[in-house]
Design a protein around this motif. Structure first.
Motif, mmCIF file in Angstrom:
data_model
loop_
_atom_site.group_PDB
_atom_site.id
_atom_site.type_symbol
_atom_site.label_atom_id
_atom_site.label_comp_id
_atom_site.label_asym_id
_atom_site.label_seq_id
_atom_site.Cartn_x
_atom_site.Cartn_y
_atom_site.Cartn_z
ATOM 1 N N LEU A 429 46.419 46.838 18.149
ATOM 2 C CA LEU A 429 47.338 46.868 17.012
ATOM 3 C C LEU A 429 48.530 47.773 17.295
ATOM 4 N N SER A 430 48.277 48.894 17.956
ATOM 5 C CA SER A 430 49.363 49.819 18.291
ATOM 6 C C SER A 430 50.383 49.150 19.217
ATOM 7 N N LYS A 431 49.883 48.412 20.212
ATOM 8 C CA LYS A 431 50.794 47.728 21.140
ATOM 9 C C LYS A 431 51.603 46.641 20.409
ATOM 10 N N ILE A 432 50.922 45.907 19.523
ATOM 11 C CA ILE A 432 51.608 44.824 18.812
ATOM 12 C C ILE A 432 52.690 45.381 17.894
ATOM 13 N N GLU A 433 52.352 46.421 17.145
ATOM 14 C CA GLU A 433 53.320 46.987 16.210
ATOM 15 C C GLU A 433 54.507 47.611 16.921
ATOM 16 N N SER A 434 54.300 48.135 18.119
ATOM 17 C CA SER A 434 55.400 48.744 18.869
ATOM 18 C C SER A 434 56.157 47.725 19.710
ATOM 19 N N ARG A 435 55.827 46.435 19.538
ATOM 20 C CA ARG A 435 56.514 45.338 20.234
ATOM 21 C C ARG A 435 56.370 45.464 21.754
ATOM 22 N N ARG A 436 55.271 46.026 22.216
ATOM 23 C CA ARG A 436 55.039 46.155 23.654
ATOM 24 C C ARG A 436 54.159 45.038 24.187
ATOM 25 N N VAL A 437 54.038 43.962 23.401
ATOM 26 C CA VAL A 437 53.235 42.826 23.829
ATOM 27 C C VAL A 437 54.182 41.694 24.215
ATOM 28 N N PRO A 438 54.423 41.453 25.494
ATOM 29 C CA PRO A 438 55.329 40.359 25.881
ATOM 30 C C PRO A 438 54.648 39.012 25.648
ATOM 31 N N LEU A 439 55.351 38.113 24.963
ATOM 32 C CA LEU A 439 54.813 36.790 24.685
ATOM 33 C C LEU A 439 55.334 35.795 25.721
ATOM 34 N N GLN A 440 54.436 34.985 26.250
ATOM 35 C CA GLN A 440 54.801 33.958 27.226
ATOM 36 C C GLN A 440 54.764 32.603 26.510
ATOM 37 N N PHE A 441 55.934 32.152 26.064
ATOM 38 C CA PHE A 441 55.996 30.914 25.301
ATOM 39 C C PHE A 441 55.940 29.700 26.237
ATOM 40 N N SER A 442 55.153 28.695 25.805
ATOM 41 C CA SER A 442 55.065 27.444 26.554
ATOM 42 C C SER A 442 54.631 26.361 25.575
ATOM 43 N N GLU A 482 49.941 30.885 24.324
ATOM 44 C CA GLU A 482 48.631 30.247 24.121
ATOM 45 C C GLU A 482 47.534 31.267 23.877
ATOM 46 N N ASP A 483 47.522 32.365 24.632
ATOM 47 C CA ASP A 483 46.460 33.369 24.465
ATOM 48 C C ASP A 483 46.541 33.998 23.083
ATOM 49 N N ARG A 484 47.765 34.360 22.654
ATOM 50 C CA ARG A 484 47.906 35.010 21.352
ATOM 51 C C ARG A 484 47.635 34.037 20.213
ATOM 52 N N LEU A 485 48.052 32.776 20.379
ATOM 53 C CA LEU A 485 47.763 31.792 19.337
ATOM 54 C C LEU A 485 46.256 31.568 19.225
ATOM 55 N N ARG A 486 45.544 31.550 20.374
ATOM 56 C CA ARG A 486 44.082 31.410 20.338
ATOM 57 C C ARG A 486 43.448 32.638 19.672
ATOM 58 N N GLN A 487 44.031 33.815 19.946
ATOM 59 C CA GLN A 487 43.505 35.033 19.308
ATOM 60 C C GLN A 487 43.636 34.934 17.788
ATOM 61 N N LEU A 578 50.786 39.159 14.911
ATOM 62 C CA LEU A 578 50.976 38.134 15.948
ATOM 63 C C LEU A 578 51.712 36.913 15.384
ATOM 64 N N VAL A 579 51.400 36.528 14.144
ATOM 65 C CA VAL A 579 52.106 35.398 13.523
ATOM 66 C C VAL A 579 53.589 35.725 13.366
ATOM 67 N N GLU A 580 53.890 36.943 12.941
ATOM 68 C CA GLU A 580 55.291 37.335 12.771
ATOM 69 C C GLU A 580 56.017 37.408 14.106
ATOM 70 N N LEU A 581 55.289 37.787 15.207
ATOM 71 C CA LEU A 581 55.924 37.765 16.527
ATOM 72 C C LEU A 581 56.281 36.340 16.929
ATOM 73 N N HIS A 582 55.592 35.348 16.385
ATOM 74 C CA HIS A 582 55.922 33.936 16.636
ATOM 75 C C HIS A 582 56.936 33.416 15.613
ATOM 76 N N LYS A 583 57.533 34.327 14.801
ATOM 77 C CA LYS A 583 58.514 33.960 13.766
ATOM 78 C C LYS A 583 57.904 33.013 12.734
ATOM 79 N N GLY A 584 56.612 33.222 12.459
ATOM 80 C CA GLY A 584 55.927 32.386 11.488
ATOM 81 C C GLY A 584 55.520 33.175 10.261
ATOM 82 N N THR A 585 54.786 32.501 9.369
ATOM 83 C CA THR A 585 54.297 33.144 8.144
ATOM 84 C C THR A 585 52.821 32.817 7.974
ATOM 85 N N ILE A 586 52.089 33.704 7.272
ATOM 86 C CA ILE A 586 50.683 33.470 6.966
ATOM 87 C C ILE A 586 50.457 33.803 5.505
#
Length: 606
Positions: A429-442, A482-487, A578-586
């Motif tokens: 959670l700390s890494k996600i909130e600090s935006r230190r999680v690089p997303l690999q979009f495909s 894909e990994d984050r969406l599966r998470q 993670l949803v917000e990092l994908h520019k989505g909503t939940i």
């Protein structure tokens, strides 16, 4: 100045026009009078010739009617004028245009009376007999006899009037031409007189409107030229001064508008004299509404007015924190600083400077930090306490009992595993909130993705006898990590399985978000910009009062059951980030005892 030029031009045109009109009227009248005079003289000569050639008979009217009538008609063919023979008593003996027997007595006619008195009589009159304007000229047959008979000639004025009309047409055309020339000349004369003054007036107005670059083009050395030079010198001096003032104002305005704090300046009388952009946002009023108004006109709460009034009265620095509820709820730190003209407290009091600092986010972060530390401490303390307690029990002699020792060691292992998961989730959670999680979009095809994710969760579902179903439209794609969406999906499925009783069901549905305004592609498929994922369960449900907080860290609806299921209280918070990092909503919908549905909406393209 243009109106002055117009008035001057109109005056000149009017003067010239009146002069030309008067000359035209005079010329027209003179021409008509001269023309009539010439016609009268000519008619007198014709009458003298007629009298010289004609035999003037005497007798009764009945004997003379035919003779004089025939003579009149004969002479009319020669002279082209109406001829009338009148006896001394006014009886008409003959007329070229009318039967004399039916004609009135002419003794009272003006031309007849003048002829008897002066020998020749002249007049212009409308003839009721032949319905025309005629020029009448009468003359005695015997000039020396007071009771002489009268011969009269009448000439139609139609031709004379036509000549006069032609004169008037020529005069009118001349007037139009003269008016045009007069207008042109008058305009040029007026322009030459007023143009310098008009230019000076325009420059003066531009200077009045703060355009200090305006200059007068001086073309003469007379008094007007000196006036223009004086205005140019004044404008140049003002331009230098105002440039400096504008630079200072722009610097000050730039500083004020870009400050992250609201600034309000209030004079000694309580009127607002300055309001920056942040203050407008905080107070919910525009500077146009408040500047120049009393501070009480800002319909904010009572505490703000009170502290401003206190600062104006005490004339010293005051500080306080006040909660504002309009235009939105904020916690503001208020600083009121007295203003003195010489920057000393013994100078003249100029008012109060109010500085508004929005500390809502700061206080919320402080509260969240305190809550986070407290929650982490509490969550860590529970497994650590259990490990420590059971270890102490083992050390106290329980290790000699193999069955009891094995039970305690299993508890220690489970709590250690739970502690490890908790620390892992905290770090994640700390890494996600600090935006230190690089997303690999495909591009991800959602149908195999969903079924593979369900397969990973099948063991837990089978253990609890929970049926997991999926419905995915074929051919759906989304661009994501894909990994984050599966998470995301696994966390929500795990929650659904954990909080659903044995024999229940969990379902996942994926569908495109159709937009009626979007077109179809080349293959006839409807285009879509978003996809929607619904994950539903038939579990215990979430009370309505808890729905707004379920995405908070460590927030649990049923704390006892959450711990028994092995949850850390951070799963939904991780999912939301993670949803917000994908520019989505939940979002979530839930009813107690019926189940819950989590809905995720993601853009197709990142």
């Amino acid at each position: 100045m243009s109106s002055f030029r117009t008035r001057l031009t109109l005056i000149l045109i009017a003067m010239i026009g009146l002069a030309v009109l008067a000359a035209g009227l005079f010329m027209g009248k003179t021409y008509r009078d001269n023309h009539l005079e010439a016609l009268q003289d000519n008619m007198v000569r014709e009458m003298r010739i007629i009298l010289d050639e004609m035999d003037w008979k005497q007798g009764s009217p009945d004997e003379l009617y035919d003779y004089y009538t025939n003579e009149a008609k004969h002479l009319k063919d020669i002279t082209d004028t109406r001829i009338t023979f009148i006896r001394s008593d006014g009886v008409v003996l003959g007329d070229s245009d009318h039967d004399p027997r039916t004609m009135d007595n002419h003794s009272t006619r003006k031309e007849v009376l003048e002829a008897k008195q002066d020998g020749i009589g002249r007049t212009t009159r409308y003839s009721d007999t032949i319905k025309q304007n005629l020029l009448y000229v009468a003359m005695k047959v015997k000039p020396d006899d007071p009771n002489s008979d009268i011969i009269r000639l009448a000439l139609s004025l139609e031709k004379a009037d036509e000549s006069v009309k032609r004169i008037w047409v020529a005069l009118l055309l001349g007037l139009v031409v003269l008016f045009a020339l007069a207008a042109l000349i008058s305009y040029r004369v007026a322009r030459g007189l007023t143009r310098p003054l008009e230019q000076i007036t325009k420059v003066s107005k531009r200077i009045k409107n703060l355009d200090y670059r305006a200059r007068v083009a001086v073309k003469s050395n007379d008094e007007i030229g000196e006036l223009g030079q004086a205005i140019n010198a004044m404008a140049e001096g003002l331009q230098v001064q105002m440039t400096r003032i504008h630079q200072n104002e722009q610097q000050l305005a730039s500083v004020l508008d870009n400050m992250i704090n609201g600034v309000v300046m209030i004079d000694a009388g309580g009127k607002i004299v300055l309001l920056n952009r942040m203050a407008e946002e905080v107070l919910g009023f525009s500077a146009r509404e408040l500047v120049g108004q009393h501070y009480a006109s800002a319909k904010q709460q009572y505490e703000l007015s009170q502290i401003i009034q206190e600062a104006l009265e005490r004339r010293e620095h005051l500080r306080d924190e006040v909660t504002f509820y309009f235009p939105e709820e904020r916690l503001l730190d208020l600083n009121l600083v007295p203003i003195f003209e010489d920057n000393e407290h013994n100078g003249e009091f100029g008012g109060v400077l109010l500085v508004l600092q929005d500390v809502t986010a700061i206080r919320r972060l402080e509260r969240m930090r305190s809550e986070f530390v407290a929650n982490v401490s509490h969550e860590l303390k529970t497994p650590v306490t259990a490990v420590k307690g059971f270890a102490e029990t083992l050390l106290g002699g329980a290790v000699d009992d193999p069955e009891l020792a094995r039970s305690f060691l299993q508890i220690i292992y489970d709590e250690s595993d739970r502690l490890n998961r908790l620390i892992g989730d905290i770090l994640e959670l700390s890494k996600i909130e600090s935006r230190r999680v690089p997303l690999q979009f495909s591009p991800i095809e959602l149908s195999p993705f969903v079924y593979k994710t369900i397969e990973l969760m099948s063991a837990e579902a089978v253990r609890k006898q929970i049926r997991v179903t999926a419905r995915v439209e074929p051919g759906l794609y989304v661009e994501a990590d894909e990994d984050r969406l599966r998470q995301i999906v696994m966390n929500l499925l795990a929650n659904g399985i954990a909080y659903t009783s044995e024999g229940g069901s969990v379902s996942i549905t994926v569908e495109p978000v159709h937009d009626p305004n979007l077109s179809f592609d080349d293959e006839g498929q409807e285009n879509y910009e978003h996809i929607r994922i619904h994950i539903s369960d038939t579990g215990m449900g979430i009370p309505k009062k808890d729905l707004p907080r379920i995405f908070e860290r460590f927030y649990r609806v049923d704390k006892a059951r959450s711990r028994s299921s092995g949850g850390t209280g951070l799963g939904l918070s991780i999912v939301k980030h993670l949803v917000e990092l994908h520019k989505g909503t939940i979002t979530v919908e839930s009813r107690v005892g019926i189940g819950s549905t989590f809905t995720i909406e993601l853009p197709v393209l990142q």
